[in-house]
Design a protein around this motif. Structure first.
Motif, PDB file in Angstrom:
ATOM      1  N   LYS A  92      46.182  45.118  51.674  1.00  0.00           N
ATOM      2  CA  LYS A  92      45.633  44.602  50.415  1.00  0.00           C
ATOM      3  C   LYS A  92      46.000  43.118  50.371  1.00  0.00           C
ATOM      4  O   LYS A  92      47.179  42.774  50.265  1.00  0.00           O
ATOM      5  CB  LYS A  92      46.276  45.335  49.233  1.00  0.00           C
ATOM      6  N   PRO A  93      45.018  42.225  50.471  1.00  0.00           N
ATOM      7  CA  PRO A  93      45.344  40.799  50.517  1.00  0.00           C
ATOM      8  C   PRO A  93      45.975  40.300  49.219  1.00  0.00           C
ATOM      9  O   PRO A  93      45.755  40.873  48.159  1.00  0.00           O
ATOM     10  CB  PRO A  93      43.979  40.129  50.734  1.00  0.00           C
ATOM     11  N   VAL A  94      46.746  39.227  49.350  1.00  0.00           N
ATOM     12  CA  VAL A  94      47.363  38.628  48.155  1.00  0.00           C
ATOM     13  C   VAL A  94      46.289  37.912  47.340  1.00  0.00           C
ATOM     14  O   VAL A  94      45.152  37.737  47.782  1.00  0.00           O
ATOM     15  CB  VAL A  94      48.490  37.640  48.517  1.00  0.00           C
ATOM     16  N   LYS A  95      46.690  37.435  46.168  1.00  0.00           N
ATOM     17  CA  LYS A  95      45.759  36.751  45.263  1.00  0.00           C
ATOM     18  C   LYS A  95      45.028  35.627  45.999  1.00  0.00           C
ATOM     19  O   LYS A  95      45.657  34.791  46.648  1.00  0.00           O
ATOM     20  CB  LYS A  95      46.563  36.181  44.093  1.00  0.00           C
ATOM     21  N   PRO A  96      43.705  35.614  45.920  1.00  0.00           N
ATOM     22  CA  PRO A  96      42.922  34.576  46.595  1.00  0.00           C
ATOM     23  C   PRO A  96      43.178  33.179  46.013  1.00  0.00           C
ATOM     24  O   PRO A  96      43.746  33.055  44.922  1.00  0.00           O
ATOM     25  CB  PRO A  96      41.474  34.986  46.351  1.00  0.00           C
ATOM     26  N   VAL A 110      35.213  38.252  36.260  1.00  0.00           N
ATOM     27  CA  VAL A 110      36.106  37.784  37.323  1.00  0.00           C
ATOM     28  C   VAL A 110      35.277  37.066  38.386  1.00  0.00           C
ATOM     29  O   VAL A 110      34.244  37.578  38.823  1.00  0.00           O
ATOM     30  CB  VAL A 110      36.829  38.977  38.012  1.00  0.00           C
ATOM     31  N   ASN A 111      35.726  35.874  38.757  1.00  0.00           N
ATOM     32  CA  ASN A 111      35.117  35.172  39.887  1.00  0.00           C
ATOM     33  C   ASN A 111      36.221  34.791  40.866  1.00  0.00           C
ATOM     34  O   ASN A 111      37.225  34.225  40.467  1.00  0.00           O
ATOM     35  CB  ASN A 111      34.396  33.908  39.415  1.00  0.00           C
ATOM     36  N   VAL A 112      35.976  35.132  42.110  1.00  0.00           N
ATOM     37  CA  VAL A 112      37.004  34.958  43.129  1.00  0.00           C
ATOM     38  C   VAL A 112      36.430  34.128  44.259  1.00  0.00           C
ATOM     39  O   VAL A 112      35.285  34.341  44.655  1.00  0.00           O
ATOM     40  CB  VAL A 112      37.382  36.358  43.673  1.00  0.00           C
ATOM     41  N   SER A 113      37.186  33.150  44.776  1.00  0.00           N
ATOM     42  CA  SER A 113      36.762  32.546  46.036  1.00  0.00           C
ATOM     43  C   SER A 113      37.923  32.285  46.963  1.00  0.00           C
ATOM     44  O   SER A 113      39.056  32.070  46.527  1.00  0.00           O
ATOM     45  CB  SER A 113      35.906  31.295  45.848  1.00  0.00           C
ATOM     46  N   GLU A 114      37.616  32.377  48.222  1.00  0.00           N
ATOM     47  CA  GLU A 114      38.619  32.258  49.281  1.00  0.00           C
ATOM     48  C   GLU A 114      37.875  31.909  50.571  1.00  0.00           C
ATOM     49  O   GLU A 114      36.856  32.516  50.869  1.00  0.00           O
ATOM     50  CB  GLU A 114      39.316  33.628  49.417  1.00  0.00           C
ATOM     51  N   ASN A 115      38.377  30.920  51.270  1.00  0.00           N
ATOM     52  CA  ASN A 115      37.782  30.539  52.563  1.00  0.00           C
ATOM     53  C   ASN A 115      36.267  30.338  52.506  1.00  0.00           C
ATOM     54  O   ASN A 115      35.535  30.790  53.392  1.00  0.00           O
ATOM     55  CB  ASN A 115      38.088  31.601  53.637  1.00  0.00           C
ATOM     56  N   GLY A 116      35.811  29.703  51.447  1.00  0.00           N
ATOM     57  CA  GLY A 116      34.386  29.397  51.354  1.00  0.00           C
ATOM     58  C   GLY A 116      33.501  30.576  50.967  1.00  0.00           C
ATOM     59  O   GLY A 116      32.280  30.447  50.900  1.00  0.00           O
ATOM     60  N   SER A 200      43.738  44.151  40.466  1.00  0.00           N
ATOM     61  CA  SER A 200      44.728  43.056  40.473  1.00  0.00           C
ATOM     62  C   SER A 200      44.077  41.735  40.070  1.00  0.00           C
ATOM     63  O   SER A 200      44.693  40.931  39.363  1.00  0.00           O
ATOM     64  CB  SER A 200      45.379  42.928  41.848  1.00  0.00           C
ATOM     65  N   ARG A 201      42.864  41.520  40.485  1.00  0.00           N
ATOM     66  CA  ARG A 201      42.172  40.263  40.122  1.00  0.00           C
ATOM     67  C   ARG A 201      41.806  40.262  38.638  1.00  0.00           C
ATOM     68  O   ARG A 201      41.829  39.217  37.995  1.00  0.00           O
ATOM     69  CB  ARG A 201      40.922  40.052  40.992  1.00  0.00           C
ATOM     70  N   ILE A 202      41.488  41.429  38.091  1.00  0.00           N
ATOM     71  CA  ILE A 202      41.246  41.490  36.638  1.00  0.00           C
ATOM     72  C   ILE A 202      42.543  41.168  35.904  1.00  0.00           C
ATOM     73  O   ILE A 202      42.546  40.440  34.902  1.00  0.00           O
ATOM     74  CB  ILE A 202      40.699  42.875  36.216  1.00  0.00           C
TER      75      ILE A 202
END
Ligand code: MCU
Length: 429
Positions: A92-96, A110-116, A200-202
């Motif tokens: 389970k990856p850590v917080k982006p 929720v909006n998530v971004s990581e590595n483009g 977790s992101r929520i």
């Protein structure tokens, strides 16, 4: 000192004593302030694991020594987490890098971004009556422990659609949903850990909203059946969850994996692995060999400690593996006991109605008590272990380890855990 000068002093003393007593009362079951408070623990996993037919000793560290203090548990817990990610769920990856969003009275975005790469999802909110901010319970799949009772008890319900984060019905090499948009369709992480990542992101967004409608330090999770598997994974993998309430979760949920092959009529490990990508891909090596697992679900139960855990199971449907579920609870309760918080776990399978995911009168009172104790922090009822005779497992058959007496208080196990007093003082009406 005259009486008139003494009274304010006494009032102050009384208020201080009440506040201190309150802290002592809530601290042992308090959620952590962070998703993973053992993230700094050094863990190096061996390349192979010895086979053990019985349940692995939760207190035995990878280096072969045993945990002796409550303080030690924090990093032992991290070993269990890494072992479970390696063999059962996938990482389970850590917080982006970026998590943004909003909380309203009806909705969380929720909006998530990581590595483009970026992805978004949302969840519905139903507030209870009264004045917020409120505790809240995530209902994975929109359903779980009686949501009317949850709201009547004073907590909001957050309806979370896990399928938007990790879709069912896809082949393992083409997984879909917000999680896989970020981490790739061929990620080996299974749906349950992906669903947990979504919750977790929520929680990240609720934290960032700073008490807008909902309290980030008074969150629970529930769900039934496949969403009971999800609810369990959510509570295991995020220590900000104060109360975890899986219902009738079956294989890939609470029941010990080693117990499934011998439990007549239960859903086989290979069957569950093949039905949906719930387990991580790495679990394929263990579907026919659970004795090869370096971990089992009783240790995931232990990972929830000292936080509230209320496991609900149905003994009337063999497929649900309730006997193996009872063993997970009994063995996991040994971790709770060793940490001095045996009163924080409830297991209840003694129910009348055989219908899967029924609303059950037997669970109403323990549900209210768990919400009062871990979310509202107004109660202190002790948990109960109430196992239906027809699916009662025998812990003695499953373990060859004993439960240690650990030194140190539970408050010292997790230095980053802040014992949180209620953020909004309740004013008597
Ligand atoms: C208990 O959860 C699952 C079970 O693992 C599946 O085999 C069955 O198809 O569905 C159950 C469920 O989610 O029912 C709603």
């Amino acid at each position: 000192m005259s009486g008139s000068r003494l009274r304010p002093a006494l009032a102050l003393l009384a208020a201080t004593l009440i506040a201190v007593a309150g802290l002592i009362a809530v601290a042992p079951g308090a959620a952590a302030a962070v998703e993973d408070d053992g993230a700094d623990c050094p863990v190096s996993l061996p390349g192979s694991f010895p086979s053990t037919a019985k349940l692995p000793d939760p207190f035995k560290k990878i280096d072969g020594t045993r945990v002796t203090s409550k303080t030690d548990w924090r990093c032992r817990r991290q070993e269990i987490k890494k072992l479970a990610e390696r063999t059962i769920h996938g990482p389970k990856p850590v917080k982006p890098a970026s998590v943004t969003g909003s909380v309203s009275a009806t909705n969380i975005t929720v909006n998530v971004s990581e590595n483009g790469r970026s992805a978004g999802f949302s969840a519905g909110v139903q507030l209870p009556s009264g004045t917020g901010p409120f505790p809240a319970v995530f209902a994975v799949g929109g359903f779980g422990a009686d949501t009317a009772t949850i709201r009547a008890s004073g907590a909001a319900v957050i309806s979370y659609d896990p399928l938007a984060v990790g879709k069912e019905g896809t082949p393992r090499n083409n997984k879909q949903g917000a999680f896989y948009s970020i981490y790739g369709a061929s990620s080996g992480t299974g749906l349950l850990a992906a669903w947990a990542w979504g919750v977790s992101r929520i929680i990240d967004v609720i934290e960032q909203a700073g008490g807008q409608f909902l309290k980030a330090d008074a969150l629970g999770v529930t769900g039934c059946s496949r969403y009971g598997k999800g609810a369990f994974a959510v509570g295991v993998l995020d220590q900000r969850i104060a109360l975890t309430m899986p219902i009738e979760s079956g294989t890939a949920g609470v029941p010990i994996l080693r117990g499934i092959p011998g439990e007549s009529g239960s859903q086989g490990l290979g069957n569950a692995y093949g039905e949906q990508p719930w387990f991580g891909d790495a679990f394929s090596a263990y579907t026919g060999n659970p004795a090869g697992l370096p971990v089992d679900t009783h240790e995931l139960v232990g990972m929830v400690a000292p936080r509230g855990l209320f496991i609900m199971e149905n003994p009337h449907i063999d497929w649900l593996g309730a006997r193996s579920g009872s063993v997970a609870a009994l063995a996991g309760a040994e971790v709770y006991k060793a940490l001095g918080v045996g009163a924080n776990i409830t297991y209840w399978s003694d129910v009348q109605d055989g219908t899967h995911c029924a609303s059950r009168p037997e669970w109403r009172t323990p549900l209210q008590q768990n919400i009062q104790k871990f979310l509202l922090r107004t109660g202190s009822a002790a948990g109960t272990i109430r196992i239906a005779a027809k699916k009662a497992g025998n812990l003695a058959e499953w373990r060859d380890w004993s439960t240690p007496t650990l030194t140190d208080g539970p408050g010292t196990t997790t230095p980053t855990t802040t014992p949180t007093a209620p953020t909004t003082p309740t004013t008597p009406a």
